[in-house]
Design an enzyme around this catalytic site. Structure first.
Site, PDB file in Angstrom:
ATOM      1  N   ASP A 168       1.124  -1.211   0.080  1.00 51.21           N
ATOM      2  CA  ASP A 168       0.509   0.579  -0.089  1.00 51.21           C
ATOM      3  C   ASP A 168       1.066   1.118  -0.339  1.00 51.21           C
ATOM      4  O   ASP A 168       2.382   1.388   0.381  1.00 51.21           O
ATOM      5  CB  ASP A 168      -0.965   0.511   1.149  1.00 51.21           C
TER       6      ASP A 168
ATOM      7  N   ASP B 107      -1.629  -1.480   6.074  1.00 53.53           N
ATOM      8  CA  ASP B 107      -1.726  -0.247   6.885  1.00 53.53           C
ATOM      9  C   ASP B 107      -3.241  -0.347   7.607  1.00 53.53           C
ATOM     10  O   ASP B 107      -3.560   0.202   8.767  1.00 53.53           O
ATOM     11  CB  ASP B 107      -1.474   0.978   7.121  1.00 53.53           C
TER      12      ASP B 107
END
Length: 237
Positions: free
Chosen positions: A14, A176
């Site tokens: 990400d 996350d």
């Protein structure tokens, strides 16, 4: 371990909250827009709860919190204003988290394919990574506009890995927030989650396979996942 022990594996990352602390510029754009409209800015410490769901949600939450009607907060013209301002300030204060460059270099040296799988639009992702000199580390940068479905769909991860030249059966997600964990689960990929990113939900409740407190811990987490993978494979024979 061998010099190329990660050959055949792809690590999907990400972007916001995983590779890059982009809070200063995302919140900065939101606050400039709020002030321009005569509204109070939001504190920087709101970043973790506002950013985790993406730029549009950040904008909506910020304006709704300031008392703007829902319809206006969700309007396309407001979002376009946000994107224009953000692109102009995308790397004013954003920085890679500590240890990112060194870790990416080591993973590449070990033979891993690296890819960015982000819900940030591809052109903005490329602009940010270019300005931070991170693009060179990745085989592909894959926003939602380059795949059939965005995270939390596992299709985003699988297609990103294929675009990068990898095998989705040998891939690991590093993220996350909930979209990362849910996409990894949907794709059948192990998931490493950072505890320093942007998530309105406590990271320990997201269902990641491994939690890390610093980016330097990514390698150790990957090694643990691969160790389990090869043990389980050996037990089948």
């Amino acid at each position: 371990m061998s010099d190329r022990d990660l050959e055949g594996w792809t690590i999907a990352f990400d972007l916001d909250g995983t590779l890059v602390d982009s809070a200063p510029d995302l919140i900065g754009t939101l606050n400039r827009m709020l002030v321009e409209d005569g509204l109070p800015p939001v504190p920087m410490e709101s970043a973790s709860t506002l950013i985790g769901s993406g730029a549009r949600a950040l904008l909506v939450h910020g304006f709704e919190a300031a008392g703007v009607p829902v319809e206006r907060a969700k309007s396309d013209d407001l979002f376009e204003r946000f994107l224009v301002d953000y692109a102009a300030h995308i790397a004013d204060g954003s920085q890679p988290f500590e240890g990112v460059v060194e870790t990416l270099e080591r993973l590449t040296e070990r033979g891993a394919i690296l890819v960015v799988a982000t819900n940030k639009r591809s052109d903005l992702s490329e602009l940010l990574l270019d300005k931070l000199d991170l693009t060179r580390h990745f085989a592909a940068i894959v926003g939602p506009d380059r795949v059939s479905a965005r995270k939390p769909s596992g299709a985003h991860l699988k297609e990103a890995v294929v675009i990068a030249g990898g095998d989705p059966e040998r891939a690991i997600m590093v993220g996350d927030a909930a979209p990362d964990a849910d996409a990894a689960k949907d794709a059948g990929m192990p998931c490493i989650l950072t505890t320093f990113g942007f998530t309105p939900t406590p990271v320990e409740d997201l269902g990641g396979d491994v939690l890390i407190d610093a980016f330097e811990d990514v390698e150790e987490a990957i090694d643990g996942i691969l160790s389990d993978f090869y043990v389980k494979r050996a037990l089948k024979f």
